[in-house]
Design a protein around this motif. Structure first.
Motif, mmCIF file in Angstrom:
data_model
loop_
_atom_site.group_PDB
_atom_site.id
_atom_site.type_symbol
_atom_site.label_atom_id
_atom_site.label_comp_id
_atom_site.label_asym_id
_atom_site.label_seq_id
_atom_site.Cartn_x
_atom_site.Cartn_y
_atom_site.Cartn_z
ATOM 1 N N CYS A 17 0.820 -1.213 0.194
ATOM 2 C CA CYS A 17 -0.004 -0.132 -0.234
ATOM 3 C C CYS A 17 1.370 1.175 -0.388
ATOM 4 C CB CYS A 17 -0.735 0.395 1.661
ATOM 5 S SG CYS A 17 -0.288 0.206 2.832
ATOM 6 N N PHE A 18 1.998 1.314 -0.079
ATOM 7 C CA PHE A 18 2.996 2.132 0.833
ATOM 8 C C PHE A 18 4.398 1.650 0.416
ATOM 9 C CE2 PHE A 18 5.112 6.256 2.147
ATOM 10 C CZ PHE A 18 4.134 6.777 0.956
ATOM 11 N N THR A 19 5.026 2.400 0.085
ATOM 12 C CA THR A 19 7.030 2.340 -0.596
ATOM 13 C C THR A 19 7.565 3.583 -0.513
ATOM 14 O OG1 THR A 19 5.798 0.219 -1.671
ATOM 15 C CG2 THR A 19 8.409 0.767 -2.129
ATOM 16 N N LEU A 20 8.265 3.280 0.550
ATOM 17 C CA LEU A 20 9.251 4.570 0.531
ATOM 18 C C LEU A 20 10.698 4.355 -0.071
ATOM 19 C CD1 LEU A 20 9.097 6.240 4.504
ATOM 20 C CD2 LEU A 20 8.726 7.497 1.914
ATOM 21 N N GLU A 21 11.739 4.562 -1.186
ATOM 22 C CA GLU A 21 12.915 4.136 -1.998
ATOM 23 C C GLU A 21 13.463 4.906 -1.558
ATOM 24 O OE1 GLU A 21 12.590 1.824 -4.188
ATOM 25 O OE2 GLU A 21 11.083 0.918 -4.134
ATOM 26 N N GLU A 22 14.936 3.874 -1.667
ATOM 27 C CA GLU A 22 15.934 5.348 -1.145
ATOM 28 C C GLU A 22 16.192 5.943 -0.319
ATOM 29 O OE1 GLU A 22 18.003 6.379 -4.633
ATOM 30 O OE2 GLU A 22 17.860 4.754 -5.279
ATOM 31 N N VAL A 23 15.627 5.126 1.227
ATOM 32 C CA VAL A 23 15.975 6.052 2.489
ATOM 33 C C VAL A 23 17.361 6.360 3.066
ATOM 34 C CG1 VAL A 23 14.818 6.587 4.615
ATOM 35 C CG2 VAL A 23 13.605 5.563 2.796
ATOM 36 N N ALA A 24 17.722 7.435 2.856
ATOM 37 C CA ALA A 24 19.201 7.102 3.608
ATOM 38 C C ALA A 24 19.473 7.464 5.337
ATOM 39 C CB ALA A 24 19.712 8.918 2.803
ATOM 40 N N ILE A 25 20.233 6.454 5.351
ATOM 41 C CA ILE A 25 20.085 6.451 7.450
ATOM 42 C C ILE A 25 21.449 6.858 7.536
ATOM 43 C CG2 ILE A 25 19.889 5.557 9.716
ATOM 44 C CD1 ILE A 25 16.908 5.970 8.187
ATOM 45 N N PRO A 26 21.932 8.209 8.025
ATOM 46 C CA PRO A 26 23.083 8.594 8.307
ATOM 47 C C PRO A 26 23.547 7.758 9.684
ATOM 48 C CG PRO A 26 22.341 9.935 7.801
ATOM 49 C CD PRO A 26 20.474 9.212 7.846
#
Length: 111
Positions: free
Chosen positions: A102-111
């Motif tokens: 139902c929802f997708t976050l692509e390329e989430v950068a977590i430093p």
């Protein structure tokens, strides 16, 4: 006598036509209400998926592993993706409800 009979017949024909029109309008209204209900449910599902994905991303950033099962039958899948350019880890956060995305976050950068 003939005039009163023909007037009564015309009145009945007019009444039947009005009832048919009313029934047609009622059917259109019911179909519109059902379509609006379906759109509302889809919108609610998308909004809830967004909130869950955002919450999972914030938990990842805080160093907390987010739960995979959420209230309402939602499941969160977190996948590491390769970042060739930098040493910052990238994640893909996908929210599923009852097995459907139902929802997708692509390329989430977590430093």
């Amino acid at each position: 006598m003939i005039r009163s009979t023909s007037r009564a017949n015309l009145f009945l024909i007019e009444l039947v036509i009005n009832l048919l029109l009313f029934g047609l309008c009622a059917a259109v209204c019911v179909s519109l209400l059902l379509a609006a209900r379906s759109m509302g449910q889809k919108s609610e599902r998308l909004t809830q998926g967004l909130y869950i994905a955002q919450s999972a991303a914030e938990q990842l950033r805080a160093g907390i592993t987010p739960p995979t099962e959420w209230e309402g039958g939602y499941t969160v899948l977190i996948t590491d993706t390769q970042n060739v350019d930098q040493n910052i880890p990238l994640y893909r956060i996908e929210v599923l409800q009852n097995g459907e995305s139902c929802f997708t976050l692509e390329e989430v950068a977590i430093p």
